[in-house]
Design an enzyme around this catalytic site. Structure first.
Site, short mmCIF file in Angstrom:
data_model
loop_
_atom_site.label_atom_id
_atom_site.label_comp_id
_atom_site.label_asym_id
_atom_site.label_seq_id
_atom_site.Cartn_x
_atom_site.Cartn_y
_atom_site.Cartn_z
CG ASP A 15 -1.73 1.03 1.25
OD1 ASP A 15 -3.15 0.67 1.11
OD2 ASP A 15 -1.63 2.23 1.26
CB ILE A 16 1.27 4.15 -2.42
CG1 ILE A 16 1.59 3.06 -3.67
CG2 ILE A 16 2.07 5.20 -2.51
CD1 ILE A 16 1.03 3.62 -5.11
CG ASN A 57 -4.55 11.46 -5.34
OD1 ASN A 57 -4.09 11.40 -6.45
ND2 ASN A 57 -5.27 10.33 -5.14
CG HIS A 117 -7.17 11.89 -9.28
ND1 HIS A 117 -7.77 11.25 -8.06
CD2 HIS A 117 -7.56 11.08 -10.11
CE1 HIS A 117 -8.08 10.06 -8.12
NE2 HIS A 117 -8.05 9.97 -9.41
CG ASP A 150 -4.63 8.73 -12.23
OD1 ASP A 150 -4.96 8.10 -11.03
OD2 ASP A 150 -5.58 9.16 -13.04
CB THR A 168 6.60 -9.97 -10.51
OG1 THR A 168 6.34 -9.35 -11.81
CG2 THR A 168 6.28 -9.37 -9.33
CD GLU A 174 -4.06 3.80 -1.14
OE1 GLU A 174 -5.12 3.21 -1.96
OE2 GLU A 174 -4.31 3.80 0.07
N1 LIG Z 1 -4.81 9.56 -7.99
C1 LIG Z 1 -5.64 8.48 -7.58
N2 LIG Z 1 -6.01 8.61 -6.15
C2 LIG Z 1 -6.51 7.35 -5.72
C3 LIG Z 1 -6.79 6.39 -6.69
N3 LIG Z 1 -7.61 5.40 -5.84
C4 LIG Z 1 -7.63 5.91 -4.58
N4 LIG Z 1 -7.10 7.22 -4.53
C5 LIG Z 1 -6.89 7.83 -3.27
O1 LIG Z 1 -5.96 7.14 -2.63
C6 LIG Z 1 -6.35 7.75 -1.35
C7 LIG Z 1 -6.22 6.93 -0.24
O2 LIG Z 1 -5.90 7.56 0.87
P1 LIG Z 1 -5.99 6.89 2.27
O3 LIG Z 1 -6.58 5.79 2.22
O4 LIG Z 1 -6.56 7.95 3.25
O5 LIG Z 1 -4.64 6.70 2.71
P2 LIG Z 1 -2.98 7.39 2.49
O6 LIG Z 1 -3.29 8.62 2.12
O7 LIG Z 1 -2.31 6.51 1.36
O8 LIG Z 1 -2.32 7.12 3.97
P3 LIG Z 1 -1.89 5.78 4.37
O9 LIG Z 1 -2.34 4.65 3.60
O10 LIG Z 1 -2.25 5.87 5.96
O11 LIG Z 1 -0.42 6.00 3.88
C8 LIG Z 1 -7.42 8.43 -1.35
O12 LIG Z 1 -7.45 9.85 -1.41
C9 LIG Z 1 -8.21 8.27 -2.67
O13 LIG Z 1 -9.03 8.93 -3.36
C10 LIG Z 1 -6.77 6.43 -8.03
O14 LIG Z 1 -7.01 5.81 -8.87
N5 LIG Z 1 -5.89 7.72 -8.35
#
Ligand SMILES: Nc1nc2c(ncn2[C@@H]2O[C@H](COP(=O)(O)OP(=O)(O)OP(=O)(O)O)[C@@H](O)[C@H]2O)c(=O)[nH]1
Length: 666
Positions: free
Chosen positions: A504-505, A512, A517, A521, A535, A547
């Site tokens: 998980d990123i 974002n 956004h 991406d 891999t 993510e």
């Molecule tokens: N640009 C982009 N954003 C995405 C996509 N799918 C999910 N996100 C965003 O990824 C973010 C996930 O954030 P969180 O789940 O709060 O977690 P985080 O900010 O990564 O923090 P931690 O996981 O705790 O490190 C959200 O703001 C989603 O909107 C995508 O396909 N593209």
């Protein structure tokens, strides 16, 4: 109604004839027996009245009949150029007329001329042709006449069976008529049939037929026909050795011939009587009648009869004992016949010489004569067999020529037909080829289209399949691909061991938020490439959530796995993702677990539950500062004991030492 129809038909067929001309021609025939000169004049007057324009002649059958009679008159009067003229006119009519009766009568006339001119081979061939068209002839007179003619020709050719058949048919045709000529015709016909029976030496049948005719002639008072009949009857009776009857009939014939002034017949009857008397050994009577005959023959200068009678008288003298005078007379007459070189006649006369020598008991002469006669017979037989062979050969040649012409014509027709067929076949073949070509073209086109659309379908299918299993943004496998992979794994009884690394990123929301956004991406896409590079081919890299990534690892050695985890953290964080001039630093956190987990069968602890544990390990990594991967090791307690914690409380399980894990830091 039927009656009316019949009458109309009759009118129709009679329309080709002129009733008054027909009657006049009947009268002419009757007149020929009584007054030949007057008859000739009558015929000429009939012919003068005939239509001159042949093409517009509505009664061609009467015209043909009249011309035919004139033709015969010229033929018997030896007027060949007139015969040829009439033949030409008849041939013209034959070409334009539609009447079968007329055509048949013309052919019969031509046949009669051929036969008269001794062109017997051609005559017999024409006779066969004429016999062939006879069934179409409906005029009874023509039918009668042609059959009678054919009967006579076949009799001359010693084809007695055919002759009798035609004579019978002539009689049948005659029986449908009832006019002034019927009786005359029937009489002559029956006489001719009797002659065939005579030829066949069937004396009895010949005699009864002639006697029947005799009764008819008496009944219908046809005296003028009697002499001819008596001649035939006398011959038959002598053949039967019924000399008394033969004498009686010849006497009657003689009287009638005298009454009718038929001189040549008178001499014949007298000569015949002489022969019969000799057979009866009534020599005085024989002498009387023969001498009387000789006087009359000499008066008439009839050398033929003079010699014949002299021969008979000579024979009679021998029988009566005057050998020298008798034999001289016989020899003189014989010399006359010798000049004519007719072997048949001579052979017949030699027979009488033999009889004469026998009665004289002059055996050497008898032997000599018999030898001569024998020799002549042999010569006659040889000549006749030669003639027969010659005739047969030339007849065969003529026939085969005619046949060849017919065959050639048929062959030509056949060839034309074949040619037409061939052309038709070629057209059909060309058409077929054309159609086949067209069909082939269409098929090829269709095939190509189908192939193209198949290809497209395959592509679409591929795309669909790809799309259904792929994440559109990164091109990585999606959750469905994971489900498929796991379902596939469970198909085998002992699923291959593997491992799950969930990633998980870190702070992706901030990326974002800070860069937009699209930058997020771009980060997702860039990291996908970097992870993919780590891999193996048989390992699955999945975009698990927004993510989140999941790697299904096939490596089993812990060392290798640790190394991979190290590389993952390294590859993500080592270089920032560059997007639109911005350098975006990225880290990632992960949780690792093996599947099956700690040898717990998957039906007890399936991949989804195992993944939950990995998720908890990931969560631990986030909690512990991110940029790290927590790897869950083997269970330290029985599964049943650990299970409740494994659902949700990984920390608890760790603290109670049910589970061990190790961390790899980025
Ligand atoms: N640009 C982009 N954003 C995405 C996509 N799918 C999910 N996100 C965003 O990824 C973010 C996930 O954030 P969180 O789940 O709060 O977690 P985080 O900010 O990564 O923090 P931690 O996981 O705790 O490190 C959200 O703001 C989603 O909107 C995508 O396909 N593209």
């Amino acid at each position: 109604q039927e009656h009316v129809v019949n009458e109309t038909q009759q009118v129709k067929s009679q329309a080709m004839r002129d009733a008054s001309v027909e009657q006049a021609l009947d009268d002419y025939l009757t007149l020929t027996l009584v007054d030949p000169e007057q008859a000739n004049l009558k015929l000429q007057s009939i012919i003068d009245r005939l239509p001159k324009n042949l093409a517009e002649d509505n009664t061609p059958e009467s015209t043909v009949r009249a011309l035919t009679y004139q033709l015969f008159a010229h033929l018997y009067q030896a007027n060949p150029s007139a015969v040829d003229d009439i033949l030409a006119t008849l041939a013209e009519i034959k070409n334009i007329t539609k009447s079968v009766n007329a055509i048949a009568e013309i052919m019969a006339a031509e046949l009669e001329v051929l036969s008269f001119r001794n062109q017997s081979n051609q005559a017999y061939i024409n006779a066969e042709i004429l016999a062939g068209i006879l069934t179409d002839v409906e005029n009874p007179r023509v039918k009668y006449w042609i059959n009678a003619l054919l009967g006579r020709l076949f009799r001359q050719d010693t084809q007695y069976e055919k002759a009798l058949k035609h004579y019978e048919q002539a009689l049948d045709a005659l029986n449908t008529t009832n006019d002034s000529r019927t009786l005359v015709r029937s009489t002559s016909l029956r006489q001719q049939i009797a002659i065939v029976h005579t030829d066949l030496k069937d004396w009895q049948r010949a005699r009864s037929l002639l006697e029947e005719v005799y009764q008819d002639l008496l009944r219908y008072k046809q005296d003028q026909l009697l002499p001819d009949l008596f001649l035939s009857l006398g011959f038959v009776m002598a053949g039967q050795k019924d000399y008394t009857a033969a004498v009686e009939v010849n006497l009657k014939g003689l009287a009638r011939a005298r009454a009718q002034k038929q001189q040549s017949l008178v001499l014949t009857f007298m000569n015949n009587l002489g022969s019969v008397y000799i057979e009866q050994q009534n020599y005085p009577a024989a002498k009387n009648i023969l001498e009387e005959a000789l006087t009359e023959a000499l008066a008439l200068k009839d050398t033929e009869n003079v010699n014949l009678i002299n021969f008979n008288i000579g024979y009679l003298e021998v029988l009566l004992g005057d050998a020298e005078s008798g034999l001289t007379k016989m020899q003189n007459a014989f010399a006359f016949y010798q000049q004519r070189d007719s072997k048949t006649e001579l052979e017949d006369l030699l027979g009488w010489f033999a009889k004469a020598y026998k009665s004289l008991k002059d055996y050497p002469k008898l032997a000599e004569t018999l030898e001569w006669q024998m020799q002549l017979r042999e010569e006659i037989a040889a000549a006749s067999s030669e003639k027969i062979t010659r005739d047969l050969l030339s007849r065969y040649e003529l026939k085969s020529q005619t046949q060849q012409i017919t065959i050639l014509q048929q062959q030509n027709e056949l060839q034309e037909e074949l040619l037409k067929n061939k052309q038709l076949q070629q057209t059909i073949t060309l058409l077929f080829i054309f159609i086949m070509g067209l069909a082939a073209l269409l098929l090829v086109n269709l095939y190509r289209k189908v192939q193209r659309s198949n290809l497209r379908l395959k592509e679409v299918n591929k795309q669909l399949e790809y799309q259904s299993l792929r994440d559109p943004l990164t091109g990585l496998f999606n959750r469905r691909a994971m489900q498929d992979k796991m379902a596939q794994r469970h198909k085998s009884s002992q699923p291959e061991a593997c491992a799950l690394l969930l990633l998980d990123i870190d702070f992706f929301k901030q990326i974002n938020d800070n860069y937009g956004h699209a930058a997020g991406d771009a980060v997702l896409i860039d990291l996908s490439r970097r992870l993919l590079a780590l891999t193996d081919e048989n390992e699955l890299l999945i975009r698990w959530g927004g993510e989140e990534f999941l790697i299904v690892i096939q490596r089993l050695e812990q060392e290798e796995i640790d190394q991979l985890c190290q590389q993952v953290l390294q590859v993500v964080s080592a270089l920032p993702v560059v997007y639109e001039g911005n350098e975006i630093p990225v880290t990632i956190s992960g949780g690792f677990i093996r599947l099956p987990f700690s040898q717990v069968p998957e039906h007890q602890f399936n991949w989804e539950r195992v993944l939950q544990v990995a998720d908890m390990a990931l969560y631990l990594s986030k909690l512990n500062g991110r940029n790290q991967i927590n790897l869950i090791d083997e269970l330290q307690v029985p599964f049943a004991d650990a299970e409740p914690h494994l659902q949700s409380d990984l920390n608890g399980a760790i603290q109670e030492d049910m589970i061990k894990l190790h961390t790899i830091h980025g």
